[in-house]
Design a protein around this motif. Structure first.
Motif, mmCIF file in Angstrom:
data_model
loop_
_atom_site.group_PDB
_atom_site.id
_atom_site.type_symbol
_atom_site.label_atom_id
_atom_site.label_comp_id
_atom_site.label_asym_id
_atom_site.label_seq_id
_atom_site.Cartn_x
_atom_site.Cartn_y
_atom_site.Cartn_z
ATOM 1 N N TYR A 1 0.677 -1.158 0.030
ATOM 2 C CA TYR A 1 -0.045 -0.051 0.138
ATOM 3 C C TYR A 1 0.703 1.370 0.063
ATOM 4 O O TYR A 1 1.719 1.203 0.719
ATOM 5 C CB TYR A 1 -0.999 -0.015 1.106
ATOM 6 C CG TYR A 1 -1.926 -1.089 1.042
ATOM 7 C CD1 TYR A 1 -2.968 -0.997 0.337
ATOM 8 C CD2 TYR A 1 -1.778 -2.207 1.922
ATOM 9 C CE1 TYR A 1 -4.115 -2.221 0.205
ATOM 10 C CE2 TYR A 1 -2.546 -3.487 1.599
ATOM 11 C CZ TYR A 1 -3.759 -3.338 0.932
ATOM 12 O OH TYR A 1 -4.749 -4.213 0.884
ATOM 13 N N ILE B 1 0.748 5.413 0.614
ATOM 14 C CA ILE B 1 -0.002 6.404 0.925
ATOM 15 C C ILE B 1 0.526 7.709 0.042
ATOM 16 O O ILE B 1 1.700 7.814 -0.194
ATOM 17 C CB ILE B 1 0.022 6.854 2.389
ATOM 18 C CG1 ILE B 1 -0.256 5.557 3.128
ATOM 19 C CG2 ILE B 1 -0.532 7.978 2.825
ATOM 20 C CD1 ILE B 1 0.047 5.528 4.707
ATOM 21 N N GLN C 1 0.320 12.292 3.784
ATOM 22 C CA GLN C 1 1.357 12.114 4.660
ATOM 23 C C GLN C 1 1.685 13.411 5.536
ATOM 24 O O GLN C 1 1.673 14.649 4.809
ATOM 25 C CB GLN C 1 2.704 11.626 3.851
ATOM 26 C CG GLN C 1 2.648 10.384 3.161
ATOM 27 C CD GLN C 1 3.789 9.790 2.396
ATOM 28 O OE1 GLN C 1 4.707 10.177 2.834
ATOM 29 N NE2 GLN C 1 3.702 9.324 1.402
#
Length: 185
Positions: free
Chosen positions: A88, A90, A95
């Motif tokens: 995965y 992000i 972030q």
């Protein structure tokens, strides 16, 4: 951010090193102290720490405790079995930068704790320390967990973070629902 798997299977030397790392954010390597840029430690285990082995101090440092139950429904179990192994990613806009984390940490400390929340916390503390009884709500055969003052202080930080992350400038009683995952032994 560090993830430690099967922490209670580690030997005493590793666990003692972890205690220093959690307390002081320092790793002692022989005669050299290494300052750790540690923000958080997350751990998992298939067992709880054994009683009477001197692990209470380390166990106390893990603030949020959550037991994950096995999957119970057939459909969810089949979904687990058929998941594809994917990494995965992000996206950048989701972030937090180091600077944003530092700002949020300072903002969290400004969150107000009203008297009603202090009353809830003090009442729970009194019950856990046997200063107050709750009639028949707590069976006498159950020993309440010991909660250190250090732990209570860190719990306040979690309640403030909950309020902040929910867009509030003040902790409210609903944040105290998190205590279920913070006050067991």
């Amino acid at each position: 951010i560090v993830f430690l798997d099967e922490i209670w299977k580690a030997g005493p030397a590793i666990q003692n090193s972890l205690l220093t790392a959690l307390n002081e954010r320092i790793f002692r390597n022989g005669n050299h102290d290494i300052k750790l840029p540690l923000k958080s430690i997350i751990s998992a285990s298939n067992e709880l720490p054994a009683e009477g082995e001197g692990l209470e101090a380390l166990w106390d440092r893990f603030l949020v405790r959550y037991i994950v139950q096995p999957i119970t429904t057939r459909s969810a179990f089949i979904k687990l079995l058929t998941l594809k192994d994917e990494e995965y990613v992000i996206s950048d806009e989701l972030q937090f930068s180091k600077e944003e984390c530092e700002i949020m940490q300072k903002q969290k400390d400004e969150i107000i704790i009203p008297e009603i929340v202090f009353n809830i916390i003090c009442d729970i503390r009194d019950v856990l320390s046997n200063k107050k009884t709750m009639a028949s709500t707590i069976p006498t055969t159950i020993e309440p967990p010991y909660v250190s003052d250090r732990r209570w202080r860190k719990i306040i930080g979690i309640l403030r973070a909950s309020a902040m992350l929910n867009g509030r400038f003040e902790v409210n009683p609903s944040d105290c629902l998190l205590l279920e995952h913070l006050l067991w032994d």
